[in-house]
Design an enzyme around this catalytic site. Structure first.
Site, PDB file in Angstrom:
ATOM      1  N   LYS A   1      43.162  34.974  28.653  1.00  0.00           N
ATOM      2  CA  LYS A   1      43.824  36.321  29.319  1.00  0.00           C
ATOM      3  C   LYS A   1      44.827  36.696  28.334  1.00  0.00           C
ATOM      4  CE  LYS A   1      41.624  36.498  32.917  1.00  0.00           C
ATOM      5  NZ  LYS A   1      40.547  37.733  33.312  1.00  0.00           N
TER       6      LYS A   1
ATOM      7  N   ASP B   1      21.986  44.830  36.329  1.00  0.00           N
ATOM      8  CA  ASP B   1      22.159  43.651  35.859  1.00  0.00           C
ATOM      9  C   ASP B   1      23.101  43.437  34.545  1.00  0.00           C
ATOM     10  OD1 ASP B   1      20.219  42.015  37.422  1.00  0.00           O
ATOM     11  OD2 ASP B   1      18.524  43.129  36.348  1.00  0.00           O
TER      12      ASP B   1
ATOM     13  N   TYR C   1      42.184  29.079  30.024  1.00  0.00           N
ATOM     14  CA  TYR C   1      42.097  30.193  30.740  1.00  0.00           C
ATOM     15  C   TYR C   1      43.286  31.025  30.174  1.00  0.00           C
ATOM     16  CZ  TYR C   1      42.440  33.360  34.429  1.00  0.00           C
ATOM     17  OH  TYR C   1      42.591  34.362  35.641  1.00  0.00           O
TER      18      TYR C   1
HETATM   19  N1  LIG Z   1      42.175  34.873  41.750  1.00  0.00           N
HETATM   20  C1  LIG Z   1      43.107  34.958  40.962  1.00  0.00           C
HETATM   21  O1  LIG Z   1      44.228  34.430  41.171  1.00  0.00           O
HETATM   22  C2  LIG Z   1      43.378  35.884  39.764  1.00  0.00           C
HETATM   23  C3  LIG Z   1      44.606  36.055  39.006  1.00  0.00           C
HETATM   24  C4  LIG Z   1      44.856  36.989  37.813  1.00  0.00           C
HETATM   25  C5  LIG Z   1      43.794  37.344  37.166  1.00  0.00           C
HETATM   26  N2  LIG Z   1      42.504  37.246  37.662  1.00  0.00           N
HETATM   27  C6  LIG Z   1      41.040  37.731  37.254  1.00  0.00           C
HETATM   28  O2  LIG Z   1      40.697  38.614  38.076  1.00  0.00           O
HETATM   29  C7  LIG Z   1      39.165  38.711  37.847  1.00  0.00           C
HETATM   30  C8  LIG Z   1      38.404  38.571  39.029  1.00  0.00           C
HETATM   31  O3  LIG Z   1      39.038  37.407  39.620  1.00  0.00           O
HETATM   32  P1  LIG Z   1      38.265  37.068  41.099  1.00  0.00           P
HETATM   33  O4  LIG Z   1      39.573  36.442  41.720  1.00  0.00           O
HETATM   34  O5  LIG Z   1      37.845  38.215  41.758  1.00  0.00           O
HETATM   35  O6  LIG Z   1      37.328  35.987  41.147  1.00  0.00           O
HETATM   36  P2  LIG Z   1      35.541  35.813  41.423  1.00  0.00           P
HETATM   37  O7  LIG Z   1      35.718  36.293  42.685  1.00  0.00           O
HETATM   38  O8  LIG Z   1      35.428  34.366  41.167  1.00  0.00           O
HETATM   39  O9  LIG Z   1      34.844  36.790  40.567  1.00  0.00           O
HETATM   40  C9  LIG Z   1      34.671  36.545  39.127  1.00  0.00           C
HETATM   41  C10 LIG Z   1      33.341  37.065  39.033  1.00  0.00           C
HETATM   42  O10 LIG Z   1      33.203  37.006  37.401  1.00  0.00           O
HETATM   43  C11 LIG Z   1      31.762  36.860  37.375  1.00  0.00           C
HETATM   44  N3  LIG Z   1      31.145  36.279  36.151  1.00  0.00           N
HETATM   45  C12 LIG Z   1      31.612  35.185  35.534  1.00  0.00           C
HETATM   46  N4  LIG Z   1      30.999  34.960  34.437  1.00  0.00           N
HETATM   47  C13 LIG Z   1      30.258  35.915  34.156  1.00  0.00           C
HETATM   48  C14 LIG Z   1      29.502  36.472  33.310  1.00  0.00           C
HETATM   49  N5  LIG Z   1      28.916  35.760  32.181  1.00  0.00           N
HETATM   50  N6  LIG Z   1      28.679  37.874  33.398  1.00  0.00           N
HETATM   51  C15 LIG Z   1      29.016  38.519  34.318  1.00  0.00           C
HETATM   52  N7  LIG Z   1      29.705  38.228  35.403  1.00  0.00           N
HETATM   53  C16 LIG Z   1      30.498  36.992  35.560  1.00  0.00           C
HETATM   54  C17 LIG Z   1      31.272  36.032  38.478  1.00  0.00           C
HETATM   55  O11 LIG Z   1      30.016  36.312  38.814  1.00  0.00           O
HETATM   56  P3  LIG Z   1      29.095  35.213  39.456  1.00  0.00           P
HETATM   57  O12 LIG Z   1      29.218  35.601  41.009  1.00  0.00           O
HETATM   58  O13 LIG Z   1      27.710  35.524  39.170  1.00  0.00           O
HETATM   59  O14 LIG Z   1      29.648  33.768  39.370  1.00  0.00           O
HETATM   60  C18 LIG Z   1      32.186  36.372  39.559  1.00  0.00           C
HETATM   61  O15 LIG Z   1      31.454  37.288  40.409  1.00  0.00           O
HETATM   62  C19 LIG Z   1      38.857  37.619  36.598  1.00  0.00           C
HETATM   63  O16 LIG Z   1      39.165  38.242  35.502  1.00  0.00           O
HETATM   64  C20 LIG Z   1      39.938  36.925  37.023  1.00  0.00           C
HETATM   65  O17 LIG Z   1      40.375  35.898  35.748  1.00  0.00           O
HETATM   66  C21 LIG Z   1      42.103  36.299  38.841  1.00  0.00           C
END
Ligand SMILES: NC(=O)c1ccc[n+]([C@@H]2O[C@H](COP(=O)([O-])OP(=O)(O)OC[C@H]3O[C@@H](n4cnc5c(N)ncnc54)[C@H](OP(=O)(O)O)[C@@H]3O)[C@@H](O)[C@H]2O)c1
Length: 253
Positions: free
Chosen positions: A163, A65, A159
């Site tokens: 970042k 957790d 956002y």
């Molecule tokens: N996808 C893109 O285009 C992209 C591009 C650049 C950077 N990123 C960065 O890469 C990282 C991963 O992104 P992703 O694309 O894999 O998105 P994702 O699948 O939506 O994963 C984000 C995760 O963050 C978790 N989260 C949010 N708030 C939280 C909290 N308070 N405590 C614990 N966990 C929390 C979510 O958990 P829940 O499952 O509980 O909601 C989710 O599993 C992020 O930091 C994102 O900003 C993404």
């Protein structure tokens, strides 16, 4: 198995249900039969990620957790890791919220949630994690930053600014660890097709979780400080960064 990352036995993913975090953990843990700790707030989603990581060949996958916004718990969370899992070889900060810029700039607590998760949460857990790696004398903190923070755009400045803060924090943290054996690897993806971006129109140079995972593992193997995915974004953002504001403001969102 002996390779440049042969000593990686234990991987921690904070935001364990993140598609990017899980893809990196799967690629890293699979060939080495490493142990993976998936830390997050939703057991069901974590279990789904665990299945994918086990299918990739990981030795053991545990669910823990963790909430990035419960900052008062973070010191304790990190202090319990050695007993739970021994040394942490790679810790991945993968939690994050994209928010809805249009909604969030017009009221409600969405903007604060984005900042509290992406920046405050990362600072809160990043510092004790870095101290743990320093004590171990080895280990890498992988920070999922974003090109959105390289030059913050009007269209997603809530956002993007979170970042930008995260990226600056990660750079300084990496510098603070120089010579200790512990390191920080900053990953700066562009638009990646994951559940975070589902339904949003893709932009040029869009990429996939697998490509981000591959680039991250290569970055770890070569002791890189920063990885851009795809690599061309480094050049694109070097230009974007130096455009006059009046020009940058007029670029398509
Ligand atoms: N996808 C893109 O285009 C992209 C591009 C650049 C950077 N990123 C960065 O890469 C990282 C991963 O992104 P992703 O694309 O894999 O998105 P994702 O699948 O939506 O994963 C984000 C995760 O963050 C978790 N989260 C949010 N708030 C939280 C909290 N308070 N405590 C614990 N966990 C929390 C979510 O958990 P829940 O499952 O509980 O909601 C989710 O599993 C992020 O930091 C994102 O900003 C993404």
């Amino acid at each position: 198995m002996k390779d440049a990352l042969g000593s990686v036995q234990t991987i921690l993913v904070l935001g364990g249900a993140s598609e990017l975090g899980a893809a990196i953990a799967a690629r890293l843990a699979g060939p080495r039969r490493a142990t993976v700790l998936l830390a997050g707030r939703d057991r069901e989603k974590l279990a789904g990620a665990a299945d994918r990581i086990r299918a990739a060949g990981a030795g053991r996958v545990e669910l823990v957790d963790f909430d990035a916004t419960n900052t008062s718990d973070h010191e304790k969370f990190v202090s319990e890791l050695p007993e739970m899992a021994g040394d942490i070889d790679v810790a991945i900060l993968a939690f994050g919220l994209l928010g809805d810029q249009e909604v969030d700039e017009n009221g409600g607590d969405g903007a604060v949630q984005v900042a509290a998760t992406n920046y405050v949460g990362a600072v809160s857990v990043g510092l004790p994690l870095a101290r743990l790696l320093r004590q171990q004398g080895h280990g890498t903190l992988v920070v999922l930053s974003s090109v959105a923070g390289e030059r913050v755009r009007r269209a997603n400045f809530i956002y993007g600014s979170s970042k930008a803060g995260l990226d600056g924090f990660a750079q300084g943290l990496g510098d603070s660890l120089a010579g200790t054996g512990a390191r920080v690897l900053i990953v700066r993806p562009g638009f990646v097709h994951t559940k975070m971006t589902a339904g949003r129109p893709a932009v040029p140079f869009s990429t996939t979780p697998d490509a981000v995972a591959e680039a991250t593992v290569r970055g770890l193997a070569h002791d890189q400080d920063i990885v851009w995915v795809p690599p061309v974004l480094r050049l694109v953002m070097a230009i974007a960064r130096h455009l006059p504001r009046a020009v940058f403001r007029k670029l398509p969102a």
